[in-house]
Enzyme design. Structure first.
Site, PDB file in Angstrom:
ATOM      1  N   GLY A   9       0.719  -1.201   0.025  1.00  0.00           N
ATOM      2  CA  GLY A   9       0.014   0.014   0.064  1.00  0.00           C
ATOM      3  C   GLY A   9       0.996   1.209  -0.066  1.00  0.00           C
ATOM      4  O   GLY A   9       1.818   1.214  -0.615  1.00  0.00           O
ATOM      5  N   LYS A 182       2.756   9.934  19.997  1.00  0.00           N
ATOM      6  CA  LYS A 182       1.984  10.174  18.799  1.00  0.00           C
ATOM      7  C   LYS A 182       0.644   9.581  18.857  1.00  0.00           C
ATOM      8  O   LYS A 182      -0.360  10.223  18.485  1.00  0.00           O
ATOM      9  CB  LYS A 182       2.803   9.119  17.642  1.00  0.00           C
ATOM     10  CG  LYS A 182       2.114   9.652  16.354  1.00  0.00           C
ATOM     11  CD  LYS A 182       3.166   9.092  15.360  1.00  0.00           C
ATOM     12  CE  LYS A 182       2.502   9.531  13.750  1.00  0.00           C
ATOM     13  NZ  LYS A 182       2.367   8.291  12.928  1.00  0.00           N
TER      14      LYS A 182
HETATM   15  P1  NAP Z   1      -2.438   1.432   2.933  1.00  0.00           P
HETATM   16  O1  NAP Z   1      -2.340   2.219   1.891  1.00  0.00           O
HETATM   17  O2  NAP Z   1      -4.078   0.838   2.981  1.00  0.00           O
HETATM   18  O3  NAP Z   1      -1.814  -0.129   2.621  1.00  0.00           O
HETATM   19  C1  NAP Z   1      -2.074  -1.325   3.453  1.00  0.00           C
HETATM   20  C2  NAP Z   1      -1.694  -2.351   2.645  1.00  0.00           C
HETATM   21  O4  NAP Z   1      -1.694  -3.642   3.292  1.00  0.00           O
HETATM   22  C3  NAP Z   1      -2.533  -2.802   1.398  1.00  0.00           C
HETATM   23  O5  NAP Z   1      -1.819  -2.736   0.027  1.00  0.00           O
HETATM   24  C4  NAP Z   1      -3.035  -3.995   1.708  1.00  0.00           C
HETATM   25  O6  NAP Z   1      -3.651  -4.730   0.536  1.00  0.00           O
HETATM   26  C5  NAP Z   1      -2.204  -4.800   2.538  1.00  0.00           C
HETATM   27  N1  NAP Z   1      -2.582  -5.830   3.132  1.00  0.00           N
HETATM   28  C6  NAP Z   1      -3.867  -6.004   4.069  1.00  0.00           C
HETATM   29  N2  NAP Z   1      -4.212  -7.093   4.554  1.00  0.00           N
HETATM   30  C7  NAP Z   1      -3.153  -7.838   3.861  1.00  0.00           C
HETATM   31  C8  NAP Z   1      -2.855  -9.364   3.983  1.00  0.00           C
HETATM   32  N3  NAP Z   1      -3.476 -10.098   4.526  1.00  0.00           N
HETATM   33  N4  NAP Z   1      -1.775  -9.775   3.024  1.00  0.00           N
HETATM   34  C9  NAP Z   1      -1.051  -8.809   2.189  1.00  0.00           C
HETATM   35  N5  NAP Z   1      -1.286  -7.625   2.252  1.00  0.00           N
HETATM   36  C10 NAP Z   1      -2.184  -7.098   3.066  1.00  0.00           C
HETATM   37  O7  NAP Z   1      -1.870   1.738   4.595  1.00  0.00           O
HETATM   38  P2  NAP Z   1      -0.952   2.685   5.013  1.00  0.00           P
HETATM   39  O8  NAP Z   1      -1.320   4.130   4.879  1.00  0.00           O
HETATM   40  O9  NAP Z   1       0.507   2.481   3.865  1.00  0.00           O
HETATM   41  O10 NAP Z   1      -0.711   2.347   6.295  1.00  0.00           O
HETATM   42  C11 NAP Z   1      -0.032   1.466   6.750  1.00  0.00           C
HETATM   43  C12 NAP Z   1       0.205   1.755   8.273  1.00  0.00           C
HETATM   44  O11 NAP Z   1       1.230   2.796   8.302  1.00  0.00           O
HETATM   45  C13 NAP Z   1      -0.935   1.928   9.181  1.00  0.00           C
HETATM   46  O12 NAP Z   1      -1.078   1.740  10.416  1.00  0.00           O
HETATM   47  C14 NAP Z   1      -0.841   3.729   9.160  1.00  0.00           C
HETATM   48  O13 NAP Z   1      -1.593   4.510  10.260  1.00  0.00           O
HETATM   49  C15 NAP Z   1       0.675   4.063   8.952  1.00  0.00           C
HETATM   50  N6  NAP Z   1       1.139   5.049   8.594  1.00  0.00           N
HETATM   51  C16 NAP Z   1       0.790   5.392   7.231  1.00  0.00           C
HETATM   52  C17 NAP Z   1       1.363   6.721   7.012  1.00  0.00           C
HETATM   53  C18 NAP Z   1       0.973   7.357   5.206  1.00  0.00           C
HETATM   54  O14 NAP Z   1       1.321   8.416   4.858  1.00  0.00           O
HETATM   55  N7  NAP Z   1       0.236   6.290   4.492  1.00  0.00           N
HETATM   56  C19 NAP Z   1       1.958   7.595   7.659  1.00  0.00           C
HETATM   57  C20 NAP Z   1       2.457   7.258   8.961  1.00  0.00           C
HETATM   58  C21 NAP Z   1       1.863   5.843   9.281  1.00  0.00           C
HETATM   59  P3  NAP Z   1      -4.475  -4.474  -0.657  1.00  0.00           P
HETATM   60  O15 NAP Z   1      -3.663  -3.290  -1.486  1.00  0.00           O
HETATM   61  O16 NAP Z   1      -4.994  -5.571  -1.154  1.00  0.00           O
HETATM   62  O17 NAP Z   1      -5.654  -3.780   0.077  1.00  0.00           O
END
Ligand code: NAP
Length: 303
Positions: A9, A182
């Protein structure tokens, strides 16, 4: 050693692309055959930086054929992490290391409990990325990632690889304090932006409510053995509200896009910890109840 990345993701792709272009061995683990097919059709991961898109043909596979894994970056949402790691357990090499990127608290313990023989390194990141399309991620905000292991203070040797990949990071013996801090900032700001339907700056119109939440959160942090995380909390919350006045919080964006929030690992974790320590935090509990009822009305999960 290969960087296995579970969850392609926003953050997972941001890490994968930077490691791959620095010449590191990277392999993505996708959830199922359908996702793998979509990925193969896309031809790789695309990272958009300052308007420029670059594709990286990073190899990908399924949990069932993940091979021996010595280093695993878990880049799923907090509510998916434990279930996503589960099918990889038979593939983890002796002494495997996991890096857990999840926001909030609670999911890390759930994962670690399943892996008594692996090392779990916790991360707290202020980097910003979002998915523009499937396997196409925009690097939206430069930030920093703190890493640490509450059980083992020595830094791993592979931090050099993050340096070479240009991933801004630091190793800290106080990762729990950073994650709690945080979490507290998040609890004081994000739920109210959802309930008042406003940008972060809109909370300047609700100073009393923010103040009382900060008092309760600081109390909770001290009772949870995190006095440093409680220090100057209200001042930092006010600074964040001002400095990010034009931004929408991550929880606001999740709700606006009808996506599940990480409420259980933020406000839910705070309220559950307060209950465990038998402290009464009426404003925090009432905020949790209001948020859950709001999410319920919108048909979104309340956990
Ligand atoms: P995201 O864009 O929703 O990505 C999550 C990924 O996990 C998706 O690609 C999803 O697959 C995959 N996933 C879920 N279940 C899975 C499984 N069983 N097997 C394989 N892959 C699986 O989330 P994100 O924004 O990167 O966030 C990830 C974490 O980082 C969160 O806790 C968030 O709070 C934290 N965070 C994010 C940011 C940011 O800017 N994005 C910043 C700081 C912290 P699918 O593609 O198939 O749905």
């Amino acid at each position: 050693m290969t960087w296995h990345i579970l969850g392609a993701g926003s953050l997972g792709s941001l890490w994968a692309a930077r490691l791959a272009r620095a010449g590191k061995s990277v392999r993505l683990i996708l959830r199922d055959r359908a996702r793998l097919k979509t990925y193969e059709a896309a031809g790789g991961l695309t990272l958009v930086e300052q308007g420029r898109a670059q594709q990286y043909a990073i190899p990908a596979g399924l949990p069932s054929n993940a091979g021996p894994i010595s280093r695993l970056l878990v880049a799923c949402k907090a509510y998916d992490a434990e279930a996503a790691v589960q099918p990889l357990l038979p593939h983890l090499a002796l002494g495997a290391e996991l890096i857990l990127l999840q926001n909030g608290l609670g999911s890390q313990d759930a994962v670690a409990l399943r892996l008594p023989h692996a090392r779990c390194i916790l991360a707290s990141s202020t980097e910003g990325a979002f998915r523009e399309a499937d396997f196409r991620v925009v690097y939206a905000g430069h930030g920093f990632t703190w890493l640490g292991d509450p059980l083992q203070p020595a830094a791993p040797a592979w931090l050099d690889e993050l340096e070479q990949a240009g991933i801004p990071h630091g190793w800290t013996p106080d990762i729990l304090s950073r994650l709690w801090r945080k979490l507290a900032l998040n609890c004081a700001i994000n739920p109210l932006t959802v309930l008042y339907n406003c940008r972060n700056g809109g909370l300047a119109e609700h100073p009393a409510e923010v103040n009382v939440l900060c008092i309760e959160l600081a109390d909770l942090l001290r009772r949870c053995g995190q006095p440093d995380a409680a220090e100057g909390l209200h001042e930092e919350v006010q600074r964040v509200i001002q400095a990010t006045a034009a931004n929408y919080s991550s929880m606001y964006q999740d709700v606006a896009n009808s996506r599940r929030t990480e409420i259980s690992y933020l406000l839910g974790h705070a309220c559950a910890s307060a209950a465990r320590h038998r402290i009464s935090l009426p404003h925090l509990n009432s905020l949790h109840a209001r948020l859950k009822s709001h999410l319920e009305k919108l048909g979104l999960p309340v956990t």
